[in-house]
Scaffold this motif. Structure first.
Motif, PDB file in Angstrom:
ATOM      1  N   ARG A  84      35.519  39.143  37.132  1.00 19.31           N
ATOM      2  CA  ARG A  84      36.561  38.348  37.760  1.00 19.31           C
ATOM      3  C   ARG A  84      36.857  37.142  36.874  1.00 19.31           C
ATOM      4  N   LEU A  91      40.239  36.696  40.065  1.00 17.98           N
ATOM      5  CA  LEU A  91      41.143  37.849  39.990  1.00 17.98           C
ATOM      6  C   LEU A  91      40.533  38.977  39.172  1.00 17.98           C
ATOM      7  N   ASP A  92      40.893  40.206  39.522  1.00 19.41           N
ATOM      8  CA  ASP A  92      40.516  41.376  38.740  1.00 19.41           C
ATOM      9  C   ASP A  92      41.451  41.442  37.534  1.00 19.41           C
ATOM     10  N   ARG A 108      43.622  44.932  37.725  1.00 16.12           N
ATOM     11  CA  ARG A 108      44.466  45.092  38.913  1.00 16.12           C
ATOM     12  C   ARG A 108      45.421  43.915  39.088  1.00 16.12           C
ATOM     13  N   ASP A 109      44.944  42.696  38.779  1.00 14.86           N
ATOM     14  CA  ASP A 109      45.761  41.495  38.973  1.00 14.86           C
ATOM     15  C   ASP A 109      46.278  40.947  37.642  1.00 14.86           C
ATOM     16  N   HIS A 110      46.496  41.837  36.672  1.00  8.66           N
ATOM     17  CA  HIS A 110      46.809  41.402  35.308  1.00  8.66           C
ATOM     18  C   HIS A 110      48.041  40.508  35.246  1.00  8.66           C
ATOM     19  N   ARG A 142      49.325  38.558  37.472  1.00  6.82           N
ATOM     20  CA  ARG A 142      49.061  37.239  38.051  1.00  6.82           C
ATOM     21  C   ARG A 142      48.151  36.416  37.145  1.00  6.82           C
TER      22      ARG A 142
END
Length: 323
Positions: free
Chosen positions: A82, A86-87, A90-92, A94
């Motif tokens: 994290r 954020l991942d 998956r949350d690239h 952002r």
């Protein structure tokens, strides 16, 4: 928003000091494989905001693979990572606007000028740094209109740092930030990194320059073969598990047998001109050593007592268990 004044007078504002998660980076039981090769093997650590964390290890230790996973360019085969909670995969979308990545080289059109590429990068962000101020911050104001191909290696490194910071990142990944840089340029980069920490930015750097790590890092992580060997502040690592010893530099070929007899402790020449005394650094022992050298007209080049350097710790840990 906080403003820091540099010695040159340039403002270096950063929104990264806003409240955020305590940890910039969290790595839990990370595993990354390349075919049958395990590059990262159950690695766990965290890196806080407002601190410089140095990731150290020999070539092939898994440093680059770990950082690429944190940046979202590789998927873990096990465990999780994290960044700012954020991942990275998956949350690239952002995450990308909130991180800065400094690469060692490549990815820049050779005919472009520093001010031009900084303006280009700045156009990608909603609230970027002023390109001119950033160039002054990294000591390149007088090279603003020099093409990339005519910059020295050290100047390119400093420009790469500016590119990593133009979007006001909250977390910065630095890959060998002072590699190939002269002493003046190294001081500039060290100052910028210290300012980032003071502004609350989380900094994760990989480096083979152990002096950089010792000077800059609040916390050091030493890894090898994808596993964590040790972590702590530089001072903690340099004192933990240390045997009583004195190290000194003098001309090669000293009569170590005679010196050992004088000190009542074993003296060995570890490498030409570098000596180790297996004894506690008491005033009497140090006085006996310097007295013996003086009697024989031998100059003392260096004297370290009580603890080794970060390099000593690094070499000891990474050698253990290797054939």
């Amino acid at each position: 928003m906080r403003t820091v004044r540099t010695p040159s007078g340039a403002s270096f504002r950063n929104v990264a000091a806003q409240p955020g998660p305590e940890q910039a980076v969290e790595v839990t039981e990370l595993v990354v494989r390349f075919g049958d090769t395990v590059a990262v093997d159950g690695l766990s650590f965290d890196a806080p905001m407002g601190a410089v964390t140095a990731l150290l290890g020999p070539n092939g230790a898994g440093k680059t693979t770990t950082v690429e996973t944190l940046e979202g360019f590789r998927r873990p085969d096990g465990g999780e990572v994290r960044v700012l909670g954020l991942d990275p995969v998956r949350d690239h979308r952002r995450l990308v606007p909130q991180i800065g990545v400094m690469l060692q080289e490549g990815g820049v059109y050779t005919g472009i000028r520093p001010i031009e590429i900084l303006r280009l990068y700045a156009s990608y962000y909603e609230h970027p740094h002023d390109p001119g101020e950033l160039l002054e911050q990294v000591g390149l104001a007088d090279r603003a209109r020099t093409t990339w191909r005519h910059l020295s290696g050290g100047e390119r490194q400093r420009l790469s740092l500016a590119l990593a910071l133009v979007g006001r990142p909250r977390v910065v990944f630095l890959d060998e930030p002072t590699a190939g840089i002269d002493p003046a340029g190294r001081q500039i980069i060290r100052r910028v990194v210290a300012e980032l920490r003071d502004q609350g930015v989380g900094v994760l750097l990989t480096t083979h320059d152990l002096d950089d790590a010792q000077r800059l890092a609040d916390r050091v992580l030493i890894i090898d073969r994808g596993r964590l060997l040790a972590s702590g502040t530089p001072a903690e690592l340099m004192t933990a598990g240390q045997s009583p010893e004195i190290r000194f530099a003098a001309p090669s070929g000293l009569d170590t047998v005679a010196l050992s007899a004088r000190l009542g402790s074993t003296v060995v020449e570890e490498q030409p001109g570098e000596y180790l005394v297996s004894a506690e650094a008491t005033p009497d022992t140090v006085a006996a050593l310097t007295s013996w050298l003086a009697e024989h007209g031998i100059p003392l080049g260096d004297l370290r007592a009580g603890r080794g350097t970060l390099e000593d710790v690094f070499l000891r840990l990474t050698r253990e268990g290797r054939p």
